[in-house]
Design a protein around this motif. Sequence first.
Motif, mmCIF file in Angstrom:
data_model
loop_
_atom_site.group_PDB
_atom_site.id
_atom_site.type_symbol
_atom_site.label_atom_id
_atom_site.label_comp_id
_atom_site.label_asym_id
_atom_site.label_seq_id
_atom_site.Cartn_x
_atom_site.Cartn_y
_atom_site.Cartn_z
ATOM 1 N N LYS A 248 0.814 -1.211 0.000
ATOM 2 C CA LYS A 248 0.000 0.000 0.000
ATOM 3 C C LYS A 248 0.852 1.267 0.000
ATOM 4 N N GLU A 249 2.002 1.207 0.686
ATOM 5 C CA GLU A 249 2.796 2.424 0.871
ATOM 6 C C GLU A 249 4.238 2.063 1.224
ATOM 7 N N PHE A 250 5.180 2.943 0.797
ATOM 8 C CA PHE A 250 6.593 2.793 1.137
ATOM 9 C C PHE A 250 7.093 4.090 1.759
ATOM 10 N N THR A 251 7.919 3.978 2.814
ATOM 11 C CA THR A 251 8.506 5.158 3.458
ATOM 12 C C THR A 251 9.965 4.881 3.780
ATOM 13 N N ALA A 252 10.864 5.751 3.290
ATOM 14 C CA ALA A 252 12.286 5.595 3.607
ATOM 15 C C ALA A 252 12.519 5.865 5.084
ATOM 16 N N ARG A 253 13.329 5.020 5.718
ATOM 17 C CA ARG A 253 13.672 5.170 7.128
ATOM 18 C C ARG A 253 15.183 5.336 7.263
ATOM 19 N N PRO A 254 15.679 5.777 8.427
ATOM 20 C CA PRO A 254 17.127 5.968 8.598
ATOM 21 C C PRO A 254 17.906 4.691 8.298
ATOM 22 N N GLY A 255 19.171 4.873 7.943
ATOM 23 C CA GLY A 255 19.983 3.727 7.579
ATOM 24 C C GLY A 255 19.656 3.287 6.163
ATOM 25 N N SER A 256 19.505 2.005 5.960
ATOM 26 C CA SER A 256 19.200 1.463 4.631
ATOM 27 C C SER A 256 17.844 0.777 4.618
ATOM 28 N N TYR A 257 16.914 1.277 5.407
ATOM 29 C CA TYR A 257 15.621 0.627 5.551
ATOM 30 C C TYR A 257 14.522 1.373 4.791
ATOM 31 N N ILE A 258 13.536 0.621 4.347
ATOM 32 C CA ILE A 258 12.301 1.179 3.798
ATOM 33 C C ILE A 258 11.144 0.493 4.514
ATOM 34 N N GLU A 259 10.271 1.283 5.091
ATOM 35 C CA GLU A 259 9.090 0.726 5.748
ATOM 36 C C GLU A 259 8.032 0.434 4.694
ATOM 37 N N VAL A 260 7.491 -0.780 4.691
ATOM 38 C CA VAL A 260 6.440 -1.172 3.745
ATOM 39 C C VAL A 260 5.151 -1.389 4.523
ATOM 40 N N ARG A 261 4.033 -0.992 3.898
ATOM 41 C CA ARG A 261 2.732 -1.118 4.561
ATOM 42 C C ARG A 261 1.745 -1.871 3.678
ATOM 43 N N THR A 262 0.955 -2.665 4.331
ATOM 44 C CA THR A 262 -0.198 -3.300 3.695
ATOM 45 C C THR A 262 -1.415 -3.002 4.553
#
Length: 756
Positions: A248-262
């Motif tokens: 549903k959605e992607f958000t860049a987070r600190p470091g090398s992470y991307i938060e993914v949502r469903t």
Amino acid sequence: MKKQLALAGLALALSFSSFMSVAEAAVFSHVQPFMSKGKIGFTNGSATVLKAEYDSFQPGEVFFSVSKNGKHALFDRATGKQLLALEWDAIEFLHDDQIALVKKGNTFQFYEHKQAKLLTGPYCSVESIRTSYYQKHAIYMANGPVPVVLRGDGTLLEMRKGSNLKSATLKIPSATDPYSNQVEYYVANNTADGVTVYDVTTLKSVFTLEGYSIQGNVEDTPYFLLEKNGKFGLADRSGKIVLEPAYKEFTARPGSYIEVRTDEGMGLFHQGREKLITGEPYEKTDILYPNTYYSVTSKGLTTYHSISQNSSITVKEGSTYLSDGYVMGQDPKTGLYGVQHINGDTIVPYEFPKIEQPQLTINFLVKANGKKGMIHNTDGKIEAPKGWYSHIYPMMNEKMAVIVENGNKGLYSVYKGVLVQPAKGVEVKGDLNTDIVTVSTAGGKTIKYWSNGDQFGKEQADVRKISEQDQLSISTTMGKGTMLIDTATKKPLSNYFFTIYKDFKDQKVIAIDLNKKTATLFTKSGQPLHPEWKLYANHTYHHVKGGMDMGPVDYAYVGDNMYALASQKGTAPYALLSISEKKAVPVTSAAYVKMEYRYYQEGGIFILTKANKQKDLVVVNKSGVYQLPAIQDVNVGVETPVILVKKANTWALYSNQLKKLSAGYKNLQVVMNDAGNMLITYQDAKTGRYGILGTDGKAKSSAIYTSVRSVNEVFHPFWSYDDEITKKLPMQFIYTTTKHFGYLDKAGQSIYQTAL
């Protein structure tokens, strides 16, 4: 759209009301604005090109636009020829001003200067894609019935009818610099069949994906936002799908992470591994410090992970992440609290029924009997409590705490642990002003501690290099001060000072004495430099040229010589001292109590004040040292060749060697424009009007002007030319008289005027 100046503000800035047509002028290479009866017109310098009937204008390099009754028209900047009629709702000049973006209603069109026509359109939206600040031609993406990508040089790439354009900015991964901000720019053309991605600099296709669309990018990552059937995934710059659309959605987070949502929850994608590192959807994710640690929370449990060590621990939700992988949490089975590292090491067993956090950085474990122990943090390493007490009261900004057991008080340091065990008759008092905690005992003994835990008189020194290039270090001890030491041998090179720092040329070391009123100089190797002299210090920091901080000592460099106020006695009065490695020579008498310094022509202007408040001016530059007594005020620019000085309530013009060039003025002002050109104006003492004064002190004009301003000041805020273009314009300044409005060139000569 760019701001346009209100006529009332312009009239106020010029101090005039209405003007008529051109009376006398020179021919301009480009038409220029003038005003008449509160309206704006344009002239080529010899004739009126556009009558004064417009409300405002917007200048560009090859265009200018005017507005009247809310509508806008477009004109050629050189000739004043009308290019578009007065029918547009807004006009904006795009990058390098070769293209005008015109708006009517909710649609846009491009007008290209070289082709002298409106390009295809109209378009419902326009977006600028600027690949760098210095890029010669920007890229413009326009969506409409036939979307286009337009380059600033007029190159046009038409897409298939009915397609839709999206821009994307991808971060370029760097193996050596994780903080690199290098990016690449793309345009994605979405059709019913799929998507084709173009490089914006070449307008050539990079890849095509059938059955997908691209809806931009995930900010600050190297991934396109891929879309299919209303779900989103990730694709890299080569077109490889790294995560199929299911989210549903992607958000860049600190470091090398991307938060993914469903719809079910969230997880984490790791860019380096290019895969999801979490399993089932979670209610919450968190990136910890350092970024090799992260946590996920679901169903009342939080699991902490180390991606570098491939380890994890699970505790009840509501735990506290302390630092560097340490967690104070609650065992999911027993409900008891303890401290554990994410690598699995147990610091404090899970055997405590309660925790307390009276302050943000203070954490207590509480035993079943109510006794409290403070979690100890030593240089990022968490340790078990060093004692258990009935009460713990944080103090000194949470650096220390009063510990109480059986009604008896003691002292605890978060850095050093227990300093004084609780004992009968002990009293503890802290003073934030002095940074000292005083402990008194029943026997009348008094012990003092600094807030860092050092005992008064037994302080430990904090040592650091004064700069990486030097073999000098400074050693700071609480309550004593700072001294110079040899980095290699650790041997002291000086006594204690209040503070020590390098001068801005890295040639000398300045040590502020403990009295905070004087300073001692050292060479960059740490040897005393003319120790018989003490420099004046005002104990305040301020800004000098370039925005850097100047320390408590005011000084100037001319060549390799430092100039500063100094005294051999260490007290006022002071003399201005010229200091080199070999000698220190006074260049003024010892008569001053304070000074003000201004950077000037690779040297400095010193305004020296005596005890009787008389101010003397000293100019130091490559040609020498020059003095002028009993001044009231000084007006000078950093690079102006002359100095404006007020003495005995009148102004005079002096050379940079303080030779008087002319005098007797009510006022003198330097009028400077953004291009670096300047005029000197003088105000006649009788009429109050202004004239132009040359740098030789001779009048270039009689005092006939009611005002003289720079062009960019008068026409602010829409004088949009950069400094280089402004330099090339014939008109640099604007003047007004009781009868005229006109232009002056950079030499102060009138090149155009209108009659009142």
